[in-house]
Scaffold this motif. Structure first.
Motif, PDB file in Angstrom:
ATOM      1  N   MET A   1       0.844  -1.198   0.000  1.00 33.53           N
ATOM      2  CA  MET A   1       0.000   0.000   0.000  1.00 33.53           C
ATOM      3  C   MET A   1       0.882   1.252   0.000  1.00 33.53           C
ATOM      4  O   MET A   1       1.894   1.312   0.684  1.00 33.53           O
ATOM      5  N   ASP A   2       0.489   2.246  -0.811  1.00 31.33           N
ATOM      6  CA  ASP A   2       1.258   3.484  -0.893  1.00 31.33           C
ATOM      7  C   ASP A   2       1.159   4.269   0.405  1.00 31.33           C
ATOM      8  O   ASP A   2       0.155   4.204   1.121  1.00 31.33           O
ATOM      9  N   ASP A   3       2.234   5.062   0.705  1.00 32.62           N
ATOM     10  CA  ASP A   3       2.162   5.909   1.889  1.00 32.62           C
ATOM     11  C   ASP A   3       1.326   7.144   1.566  1.00 32.62           C
ATOM     12  O   ASP A   3       0.944   7.395   0.418  1.00 32.62           O
ATOM     13  N   ILE A   4       1.019   7.929   2.594  1.00 30.73           N
ATOM     14  CA  ILE A   4       0.083   9.038   2.458  1.00 30.73           C
ATOM     15  C   ILE A   4       0.583  10.085   1.466  1.00 30.73           C
ATOM     16  O   ILE A   4      -0.211  10.685   0.720  1.00 30.73           O
ATOM     17  N   LYS A   5       1.903  10.315   1.413  1.00 35.94           N
ATOM     18  CA  LYS A   5       2.434  11.316   0.485  1.00 35.94           C
ATOM     19  C   LYS A   5       2.238  10.880  -0.974  1.00 35.94           C
ATOM     20  O   LYS A   5       1.910  11.702  -1.834  1.00 35.94           O
ATOM     21  N   THR A   6       2.435   9.594  -1.236  1.00 35.54           N
ATOM     22  CA  THR A   6       2.261   9.066  -2.590  1.00 35.54           C
ATOM     23  C   THR A   6       0.790   9.096  -2.987  1.00 35.54           C
ATOM     24  O   THR A   6       0.441   9.443  -4.124  1.00 35.54           O
ATOM     25  N   ILE A   7      -0.083   8.736  -2.062  1.00 34.92           N
ATOM     26  CA  ILE A   7      -1.529   8.761  -2.323  1.00 34.92           C
ATOM     27  C   ILE A   7      -1.974  10.176  -2.656  1.00 34.92           C
ATOM     28  O   ILE A   7      -2.689  10.416  -3.626  1.00 34.92           O
ATOM     29  N   PHE A   8      -1.529  11.128  -1.832  1.00 32.44           N
ATOM     30  CA  PHE A   8      -1.904  12.527  -2.073  1.00 32.44           C
ATOM     31  C   PHE A   8      -1.378  13.002  -3.418  1.00 32.44           C
ATOM     32  O   PHE A   8      -2.103  13.674  -4.178  1.00 32.44           O
ATOM     33  N   ALA A   9      -0.128  12.671  -3.745  1.00 34.56           N
ATOM     34  CA  ALA A   9       0.475  13.107  -5.007  1.00 34.56           C
ATOM     35  C   ALA A   9      -0.331  12.592  -6.201  1.00 34.56           C
ATOM     36  O   ALA A   9      -0.587  13.332  -7.162  1.00 34.56           O
ATOM     37  N   LYS A  10      -0.753  11.337  -6.150  1.00 37.10           N
ATOM     38  CA  LYS A  10      -1.546  10.759  -7.249  1.00 37.10           C
ATOM     39  C   LYS A  10      -2.889  11.468  -7.379  1.00 37.10           C
ATOM     40  O   LYS A  10      -3.335  11.787  -8.488  1.00 37.10           O
ATOM     41  N   ASN A  11      -3.535  11.710  -6.239  1.00 37.39           N
ATOM     42  CA  ASN A  11      -4.844  12.366  -6.281  1.00 37.39           C
ATOM     43  C   ASN A  11      -4.732  13.800  -6.780  1.00 37.39           C
ATOM     44  O   ASN A  11      -5.584  14.274  -7.537  1.00 37.39           O
ATOM     45  N   LEU A  12      -3.685  14.499  -6.348  1.00 34.48           N
ATOM     46  CA  LEU A  12      -3.500  15.880  -6.791  1.00 34.48           C
ATOM     47  C   LEU A  12      -3.251  15.933  -8.293  1.00 34.48           C
ATOM     48  O   LEU A  12      -3.817  16.782  -8.998  1.00 34.48           O
ATOM     49  N   ARG A  48       0.472  21.142   4.719  1.00 32.93           N
ATOM     50  CA  ARG A  48      -0.090  21.331   6.055  1.00 32.93           C
ATOM     51  C   ARG A  48      -1.610  21.439   5.948  1.00 32.93           C
ATOM     52  O   ARG A  48      -2.162  21.574   4.859  1.00 32.93           O
ATOM     53  N   SER A  49      -2.270  21.394   7.083  1.00 35.12           N
ATOM     54  CA  SER A  49      -3.729  21.325   7.101  1.00 35.12           C
ATOM     55  C   SER A  49      -4.373  22.499   6.367  1.00 35.12           C
ATOM     56  O   SER A  49      -5.371  22.334   5.643  1.00 35.12           O
ATOM     57  N   GLY A  50      -3.828  23.698   6.543  1.00 36.77           N
ATOM     58  CA  GLY A  50      -4.389  24.860   5.868  1.00 36.77           C
ATOM     59  C   GLY A  50      -4.286  24.749   4.358  1.00 36.77           C
ATOM     60  O   GLY A  50      -5.224  25.092   3.624  1.00 36.77           O
ATOM     61  N   SER A  51      -3.150  24.254   3.864  1.00 31.48           N
ATOM     62  CA  SER A  51      -2.968  24.078   2.422  1.00 31.48           C
ATOM     63  C   SER A  51      -3.859  22.967   1.890  1.00 31.48           C
ATOM     64  O   SER A  51      -4.394  23.061   0.776  1.00 31.48           O
ATOM     65  N   LEU A  52      -4.031  21.906   2.673  1.00 36.29           N
ATOM     66  CA  LEU A  52      -4.934  20.832   2.263  1.00 36.29           C
ATOM     67  C   LEU A  52      -6.353  21.357   2.056  1.00 36.29           C
ATOM     68  O   LEU A  52      -7.026  21.011   1.080  1.00 36.29           O
ATOM     69  N   GLN A  53      -6.806  22.217   2.970  1.00 30.78           N
ATOM     70  CA  GLN A  53      -8.150  22.769   2.845  1.00 30.78           C
ATOM     71  C   GLN A  53      -8.253  23.676   1.623  1.00 30.78           C
ATOM     72  O   GLN A  53      -9.273  23.670   0.915  1.00 30.78           O
ATOM     73  N   THR A  54      -7.212  24.448   1.366  1.00 30.27           N
ATOM     74  CA  THR A  54      -7.200  25.334   0.189  1.00 30.27           C
ATOM     75  C   THR A  54      -7.307  24.518  -1.097  1.00 30.27           C
ATOM     76  O   THR A  54      -8.055  24.859  -2.017  1.00 30.27           O
ATOM     77  N   LEU A  66      -8.575  13.806  -0.865  1.00 28.86           N
ATOM     78  CA  LEU A  66      -7.173  14.037  -1.238  1.00 28.86           C
ATOM     79  C   LEU A  66      -6.235  12.999  -0.633  1.00 28.86           C
ATOM     80  O   LEU A  66      -5.173  12.722  -1.191  1.00 28.86           O
ATOM     81  N   THR A  67      -6.620  12.436   0.495  1.00 27.50           N
ATOM     82  CA  THR A  67      -5.722  11.538   1.230  1.00 27.50           C
ATOM     83  C   THR A  67      -6.179  10.084   1.215  1.00 27.50           C
ATOM     84  O   THR A  67      -5.659   9.269   1.966  1.00 27.50           O
TER      85      THR A  67
END
Length: 221
Positions: A1-12, A48-54, A66-67
């Protein structure tokens, strides 16, 4: 399973593709440094959380989308639709049924974007590639095109996508049933774009095919 950074990168990356955005455009629109967004896309860092919300607000999705690894879980609120990449030859649209063919790419779109058309299996997503409708739908806008059963089902003033001699175009549709003439009318600041007219007979004989009706368009400001 991919880590959270890889998952986020793919979704973005997938969300960027859905808008036709590149790295520079996204960084400008969300107020983040180019190098920071690059680190996110290369799975070097997590926002960070603020950027995730943006980012979530920018794309009309929840932070959880996203995650989340969408290969492992089908998340409600997001649908998968057929997608025609910008610049594709209209010959492809004429040679296959883009609404059913397995040769066509797919894209995930938020239900919030599509509204009442969310989940409609008769939708085809594509980006506008040209200026002929720029007063209504600017170049680069994402559009949802719905299949139709018969040309007589289309109404005057509908915006349609049609393939014409190797190119596809987006225009207003008008049907003179008495004279049996179809007219495609642009809405552009460039007055070099002119209406295109076909008789019913020419539509049968010419290399022209109406792909469908535009029911949703997303304009990136």
């Amino acid at each position: 399973m991919d880590d959270i950074k890889t998952i986020f990168a793919k979704n973005l990356q997938q969300l960027m593709d859905s808008r036709g955005e590149n790295l520079t455009e996204l960084s400008d629109r969300i107020g983040a440094a180019f190098s920071t967004v690059s680190d996110w896309l290369h799975a070097n860092k997590m926002p960070r959380s603020g950027s995730l919300q943006t980012i979530a607000d920018h794309y009309g999705v929840n932070i959880s989308y996203l995650t989340t690894d969408h290969n492992q879980l089908n998340v409600s609120g997001i649908g998968t639709y057929k997608y025609i990449p910008a610049g594709i030859s209209a010959g492809v649209l004429c040679s296959v049924d883009p609404f059913t063919s397995d040769e066509i790419e797919s894209i995930q779109i938020s239900d919030k974007v599509l509204g009442k058309y969310a989940g409609d299996t008769d939708l085809l997503m594509m980006h506008v590639n040209g200026e002929s409708m720029d007063q209504t739908i600017p170049d680069g806008s994402l559009i949802a095109v719905k299949a139709y059963n018969d040309i007589q089902d289309l109404q005057d003033g509908d915006i349609v996508v049609f393939a014409d001699a190797g190119d596809y175009a987006v225009k207003y549709f008008y049907n003179d049933r008495e004279k049996e003439i179809i007219t495609f009318i642009p809405d552009s600041t460039d007055k070099r774009f002119r209406p295109i007219t076909y008789t019913y007979e020419e539509l049968q004989d010419e290399d022209v095919k109406i792909i469908g009706k535009v029911v949703v368009y997303v304009v990136v400001l």
